[in-house]
Design an enzyme around this catalytic site. Structure first.
Site, PDB file in Angstrom:
ATOM      1  CD  GLU A  97      -1.194  -0.206   3.763  1.00 27.60           C
ATOM      2  OE1 GLU A  97      -2.127  -1.162   3.690  1.00 27.60           O
ATOM      3  OE2 GLU A  97      -1.185   0.779   4.656  1.00 27.60           O
ATOM      4  CB  CYS A 117       6.719  -5.193   9.106  1.00 24.58           C
ATOM      5  SG  CYS A 117       7.905  -4.212  10.437  1.00 24.58           S
ATOM      6  N   GLY A 162       6.540  -1.765   6.572  1.00 25.87           N
ATOM      7  CA  GLY A 162       8.156  -2.275   6.678  1.00 25.87           C
ATOM      8  C   GLY A 162       8.922  -1.493   7.506  1.00 25.87           C
ATOM      9  CB  SER A 217       8.879   4.663  15.670  1.00 25.86           C
ATOM     10  OG  SER A 217       8.540   4.897  14.463  1.00 25.86           O
ATOM     11  CG  HIS A 219       5.909   4.614  19.701  1.00 26.48           C
ATOM     12  ND1 HIS A 219       5.675   5.768  18.712  1.00 26.48           N
ATOM     13  CD2 HIS A 219       6.100   3.779  18.528  1.00 26.48           C
ATOM     14  CE1 HIS A 219       5.664   5.638  17.512  1.00 26.48           C
ATOM     15  NE2 HIS A 219       5.872   4.460  17.346  1.00 26.48           N
ATOM     16  CG  ASN A 293      -4.506   5.237  13.438  1.00 28.81           C
ATOM     17  OD1 ASN A 293      -5.739   5.983  13.033  1.00 28.81           O
ATOM     18  ND2 ASN A 293      -3.417   6.039  12.746  1.00 28.81           N
ATOM     19  CB  CYS A 336       0.077   1.654  10.494  1.00 30.06           C
ATOM     20  SG  CYS A 336       0.163   3.450  11.122  1.00 30.06           S
TER      21      CYS A 336
HETATM   22  N1  SAH Z   1       9.314   0.636  10.671  1.00 29.75           N
HETATM   23  C1  SAH Z   1       9.108   2.109  10.572  1.00 29.75           C
HETATM   24  C2  SAH Z   1       8.371   2.773   9.607  1.00 29.75           C
HETATM   25  C3  SAH Z   1       6.932   2.417   9.369  1.00 29.75           C
HETATM   26  S1  SAH Z   1       5.562   2.575  10.737  1.00 29.75           S
HETATM   27  C4  SAH Z   1       9.008   2.674  11.942  1.00 29.75           C
HETATM   28  O1  SAH Z   1       8.699   1.957  12.967  1.00 29.75           O
HETATM   29  O2  SAH Z   1       9.143   3.795  12.276  1.00 29.75           O
HETATM   30  C5  SAH Z   1       5.347   4.223  10.433  1.00 29.75           C
HETATM   31  C6  SAH Z   1       5.047   5.077  11.904  1.00 29.75           C
HETATM   32  O3  SAH Z   1       3.642   4.500  12.288  1.00 29.75           O
HETATM   33  C7  SAH Z   1       5.775   4.315  13.062  1.00 29.75           C
HETATM   34  O4  SAH Z   1       5.973   5.550  13.927  1.00 29.75           O
HETATM   35  C8  SAH Z   1       4.819   3.562  13.655  1.00 29.75           C
HETATM   36  O5  SAH Z   1       5.145   3.284  15.001  1.00 29.75           O
HETATM   37  C9  SAH Z   1       3.552   4.112  13.794  1.00 29.75           C
HETATM   38  N2  SAH Z   1       2.375   3.099  13.575  1.00 29.75           N
HETATM   39  C10 SAH Z   1       2.172   1.902  13.646  1.00 29.75           C
HETATM   40  N3  SAH Z   1       1.060   1.640  13.809  1.00 29.75           N
HETATM   41  C11 SAH Z   1       0.306   2.541  14.339  1.00 29.75           C
HETATM   42  C12 SAH Z   1      -0.796   2.682  14.942  1.00 29.75           C
HETATM   43  N4  SAH Z   1      -1.655   1.817  14.908  1.00 29.75           N
HETATM   44  N5  SAH Z   1      -1.316   3.995  15.366  1.00 29.75           N
HETATM   45  C13 SAH Z   1      -0.147   5.071  15.198  1.00 29.75           C
HETATM   46  N6  SAH Z   1       0.744   4.860  14.855  1.00 29.75           N
HETATM   47  C14 SAH Z   1       1.276   3.591  14.223  1.00 29.75           C
END
Ligand code: SAH
Length: 347
Positions: A97, A117, A162, A217, A219, A293, A336
């Site tokens: 996507e 991933c 990914g 990321s 978190h 999300n 995501c």
């Molecule tokens: N693997 C990389 C890039 C892809 S994820 C990374 O971890 O940064 C892109 C961003 O979306 C990351 O910050 C990830 O933690 C966040 N993300 C993934 N799932 C999410 C969700 N359900 N709600 C909000 N952010 C999310």
């Protein structure tokens, strides 16, 4: 069947740097301007079959001796806010996507770097079924090029499905190709690479000194909380990651963007905010707060807007550069790996 096997072993010419495409073309008896045509064609989102400026004979020769990225659009969703989400099928039938977003400062495309991933973040839909394979540099470029052919793209974020630094070599080729003036010519300053914090790769990437933006990321500001959300933290704990970020900033002179997804009662308390503030204080950085999300399989709830505002204020009062991310495309599962996951459940 036989030709199929040969084909998949052929050189992937849409992933080559221009300087490597030229000698390949010379090898098959073609002049340099043909390499330029091909390179331009790939940057326009075309397959070789679609490049009408290349004669039939050469197209057949290329089909025999090489291969290239080939994305078939299988679905396109448009959110009322203008966000568009594309599902592309790859020749091996996997789907990926790509998201197109409109902002005041220009159009952005968010691309995937892998099919699935393997990082296992607890809130994320992309990792539910694990990693299938890496995307080639050409497949990353084709996502940008296909979208750009319809709407001019000025910014790229590698934040789709990914972990880009888990596909490091292909990522480097992609960055150089998308930046090449003979192709899309998108400046590194308009490209963000997002990582869950693969420290070894961050160190290598810093040495390249591309003036891209690195998004990390984070978190969570402490190992106990981060271990709960991100398995990668067991390999690269918070202190190690933060040191790598400081080193990255020192080497590149570039500001890091920390992503912080707020999950109700897990990482959103005033204590977490204060810890985060002390962790990033004095660093050349920006903190992006994002309400998680909701992903049904995950069951993690977003923090309330009041909690988010309180969290933001604690950071701002301590002098941290912080913003709350505007949500785009929320009506079309635009984040995501959610659309890909939904599509796969349907199949
Ligand atoms: N693997 C990389 C890039 C892809 S994820 C990374 O971890 O940064 C892109 C961003 O979306 C990351 O910050 C990830 O933690 C966040 N993300 C993934 N799932 C999410 C969700 N359900 N709600 C909000 N952010 C999310």
């Amino acid at each position: 069947m036989m030709t199929e096997t040969v084909k998949s072993e052929n050189l992937d010419i849409s992933s080559l740097l221009f300087d490597d495409l030229v000698p390949f073309m010379e090898q098959i008896g073609e002049p340099k301007y043909r390499a330029e045509q091909l390179f331009r064609g790939f940057s326009q989102g075309k397959t070789v079959e679609e490049m009408t400026d290349i004669g039939k004979g050469l197209r057949a020769k290329l089909a025999e001796r090489s291969r290239w990225a080939d994305l078939e659009q299988v679905r396109k969703l448009t959110d009322p806010d203008g966000t568009e989400k594309f599902l592309f099928r790859l020749p091996d039938s996997h789907v990926i996507e790509t998201v197109f977003m409109r902002y005041k400062h220009g159009n952005s495309v968010c691309i995937s770097s892998q099919v699935g991933c393997r990082m296992g973040c607890r809130f994320c839909a992309s990792t539910l079924l694990g990693k299938v394979r890496n995307l080639s540099a050409g497949e990353m470029l084709a996502q940008v090029a296909r979208v750009n052919a319809v709407n001019k793209v000025s910014n790229i974020v590698i934040m789709g499905v990914g972990e880009p630094l888990d596909n490091y070599e292909n990522l480097l080729l992609f960055l150089q190709n998308v930046n090449d003036p003979k192709g899309l010519n998108i400046g590194y300053r308009h490209i963000s690479v997002s990582t869950c914090g693969l420290v070894d790769r961050m160190e290598q990437l810093a040495q390249r000194r591309f003036p891209i933006t690195l998004s990390v990321s984070l978190h969570a500001p402490d190992d106990e909380t981060r271990n709960r959300l991100m398995p990668v933290n067991r390999k690269y704990p918070v202190a190690t990651l933060m040191q790598a970020c400081r080193d990255y900033i020192a080497v590149t002179g570039r500001r890091i963007s920390f992503e912080y997804t707020l999950v109700k009662e897990i990482n959103d308390t005033p204590r977490h905010a204060a810890l985060l503030a002390s962790l990033v204080r004095g660093m050349l950085c920006h903190v992006n707060l994002i309400p998680v999300n909701y992903v049904a399989e995950r069951g993690l709830e977003p923090s309330s807007s009041g909690t988010i505002e309180k969290f933001r204020r604690i950071l701002a009062e301590k002098g941290v550069n912080v913003t709350v991310r505007r949500r785009l495309g929320s009506e079309i599962n635009a984040s995501c790996g959610q659309l890909r996951h939904q599509y796969m459940k349907e199949q």
